[in-house]
Design a protein around this motif. Sequence first.
Motif, PDB file in Angstrom:
ATOM      1  N   GLN A  64      47.764  23.070  10.132  1.00 40.79           N
ATOM      2  CA  GLN A  64      47.934  22.521   8.942  1.00 40.79           C
ATOM      3  C   GLN A  64      48.138  23.510   7.682  1.00 40.79           C
ATOM      4  N   LEU A  65      47.870  23.526   6.613  1.00 39.59           N
ATOM      5  CA  LEU A  65      47.815  23.669   6.190  1.00 39.59           C
ATOM      6  C   LEU A  65      47.129  22.984   4.598  1.00 39.59           C
ATOM      7  N   SER A  66      47.820  22.102   4.911  1.00 34.86           N
ATOM      8  CA  SER A  66      47.161  21.424   3.967  1.00 34.86           C
ATOM      9  C   SER A  66      45.304  20.871   3.275  1.00 34.86           C
ATOM     10  N   PRO A  67      45.077  20.971   4.686  1.00 33.58           N
ATOM     11  CA  PRO A  67      43.588  20.438   4.015  1.00 33.58           C
ATOM     12  C   PRO A  67      42.697  22.028   3.841  1.00 33.58           C
ATOM     13  N   GLY A  68      43.068  22.622   3.975  1.00 31.48           N
ATOM     14  CA  GLY A  68      42.231  23.848   3.619  1.00 31.48           C
ATOM     15  C   GLY A  68      42.959  24.369   2.512  1.00 31.48           C
ATOM     16  N   LEU A  69      44.066  24.431   1.421  1.00 36.64           N
ATOM     17  CA  LEU A  69      44.552  23.887   0.434  1.00 36.64           C
ATOM     18  C   LEU A  69      43.698  22.750   0.105  1.00 36.64           C
ATOM     19  N   PHE A  70      43.299  21.499  -0.358  1.00 36.86           N
ATOM     20  CA  PHE A  70      42.867  20.749  -0.390  1.00 36.86           C
ATOM     21  C   PHE A  70      41.459  21.220  -1.292  1.00 36.86           C
ATOM     22  N   VAL A  71      40.979  21.774  -0.496  1.00 31.10           N
ATOM     23  CA  VAL A  71      39.382  22.374  -0.211  1.00 31.10           C
ATOM     24  C   VAL A  71      39.255  23.435  -1.695  1.00 31.10           C
ATOM     25  N   VAL A  72      40.013  24.033  -1.394  1.00 31.86           N
ATOM     26  CA  VAL A  72      40.394  25.328  -2.053  1.00 31.86           C
ATOM     27  C   VAL A  72      40.025  24.522  -3.607  1.00 31.86           C
ATOM     28  N   ALA A  73      41.096  23.581  -3.629  1.00 32.59           N
ATOM     29  CA  ALA A  73      40.916  23.309  -5.064  1.00 32.59           C
ATOM     30  C   ALA A  73      40.553  22.342  -5.929  1.00 32.59           C
ATOM     31  N   GLY A  74      39.632  22.290  -4.228  1.00 33.70           N
ATOM     32  CA  GLY A  74      38.537  21.107  -4.767  1.00 33.70           C
ATOM     33  C   GLY A  74      37.124  22.906  -5.322  1.00 33.70           C
ATOM     34  N   ILE A  75      37.425  24.027  -5.043  1.00 31.62           N
ATOM     35  CA  ILE A  75      36.367  24.677  -5.053  1.00 31.62           C
ATOM     36  C   ILE A  75      36.908  25.862  -7.029  1.00 31.62           C
ATOM     37  N   GLU A  76      37.894  25.334  -7.274  1.00 34.60           N
ATOM     38  CA  GLU A  76      38.299  26.636  -8.205  1.00 34.60           C
ATOM     39  C   GLU A  76      37.972  25.208  -9.004  1.00 34.60           C
ATOM     40  N   VAL A  77      38.663  23.565  -9.152  1.00 35.02           N
ATOM     41  CA  VAL A  77      37.527  23.018 -10.245  1.00 35.02           C
ATOM     42  C   VAL A  77      36.236  23.167 -10.447  1.00 35.02           C
ATOM     43  N   CYS A  78      35.750  23.398  -9.811  1.00 39.20           N
ATOM     44  CA  CYS A  78      34.574  24.149 -10.469  1.00 39.20           C
ATOM     45  C   CYS A  78      34.320  25.027 -11.077  1.00 39.20           C
ATOM     46  N   ALA A  79      35.232  25.705 -11.366  1.00 39.65           N
ATOM     47  CA  ALA A  79      34.839  27.254 -12.573  1.00 39.65           C
ATOM     48  C   ALA A  79      35.236  26.050 -14.019  1.00 39.65           C
TER      49      ALA A  79
END
Length: 442
Positions: A410-425
Amino acid sequence: MTTAIEIPQAASNAPSALDAAYRRITWRIIPFIFVLWVLAWIDRVNVGFVKLTMLDELRWSDAIYGLGAGIFFLGYFFFEVPSNLLLQKIGARKTIMRITIGWGLVCVATMFVKTPEMFYFLRFLMGVFEAGFYPGIILYLTYWYPSERRAKAFGMFMSASAVAGVIGGPLAGTIMNNMHGLNGWSGWQWVFLIEGIPSIIAGIVTWFYLTDRPEQARWLTAEQRRLVVDDLARDGKSLGHREESLLSALKDPRMWVMILVYFCIIAANSSLTFFGPSVVKEVGFSNPATVGWIMAASYLCGAVGMVYNGFRSDRQQESRLHCGIAAALGAAGLAATAFLIHVNPLLALVAQTVAIVGTMSAIPVFWQLPGRFLAGTAAAGGVALINSIANLAGFGAPWMLGLIKTSTGQLSPGLFVVAGIEVCALLLILVFVPRFVRKAAA
């Protein structure tokens, strides 16, 4: 009475003449570098579309693809700063010509890959050649535009990456569908050939077309050259003291904040670039041409967002929140995509479009921030350093997504991780990037 009338009239005419000069600069430079960036982006990300058939033919896993897609950014990391310093020394015309011809040749060569090792090597080489282009153009535009006009220029130039998505997806899909088997080559091989040749030609044209500095621009009148040079000098004074030593800039905490902010944005941008077509396929669209057209619609929205955010940032003379809020929008879109991908296909595609718009809109405005405290050699090396280190996220994020997809299906777990990284910006900007107050300049 006569003097009192003439002074305001001259003052009112000066901005008009200056605006006319910048309009001429924009029409001369922006369309050309826009086309170059479209070609660069197509040649960089076409692996995201050929993946749809290439992996099955070569019997590669998503992990192999993710590593190959991301290793491109290692070439960026090692060669970006030297390339930008070389541009400052020998000029944009020679540097951009070399870069453009180089990546076009590598793109064509990629059609012959048979092993993962060969794929990794050519992707790394693609990064080596393209390393200086993006930061080089950012530096180049600072030679032509004052800070209050740059976000628009950055937005117009950088929207080419979104337009490349509009063009590249349908083009790759059409080539793969209609040319598969021609001359004994697979459709994905034709993609690399057809999309690499225009870059080689464009590199040759660069030598004859590009002008390094405003004072060398014979296509401007002498008065226009004087007005622009004076305006750029005025802008430099209004920004106050800026660091010109690269070594000193490396000791400035603001430099490392910029790197972290851009790292978070690029993690999301590269994930959407290299796995966006996979999301479309996962929600049920398997035809390469259909996938290409869906991604084209998303990137068209991204192009509009980039230009609009740049214009709005210049109009309001504010970059900090325009960057942070756009990044937060991108993070929200990624999280929504991850949640909806197996719930509602249509809403998942809408969410991915929101992620593309937010993430891409943050990028041109971000590049206003380093110019607040960097100039000269520090700007040339600093911009490249920020881009090169932050683009390691472009290596890590696709690789991570590929590994997660291979191990979980599945792609979903990785997409959640990337979303968390981007909100750090957004968080980094709010906490560590102060509001900018322009100093008065005579």
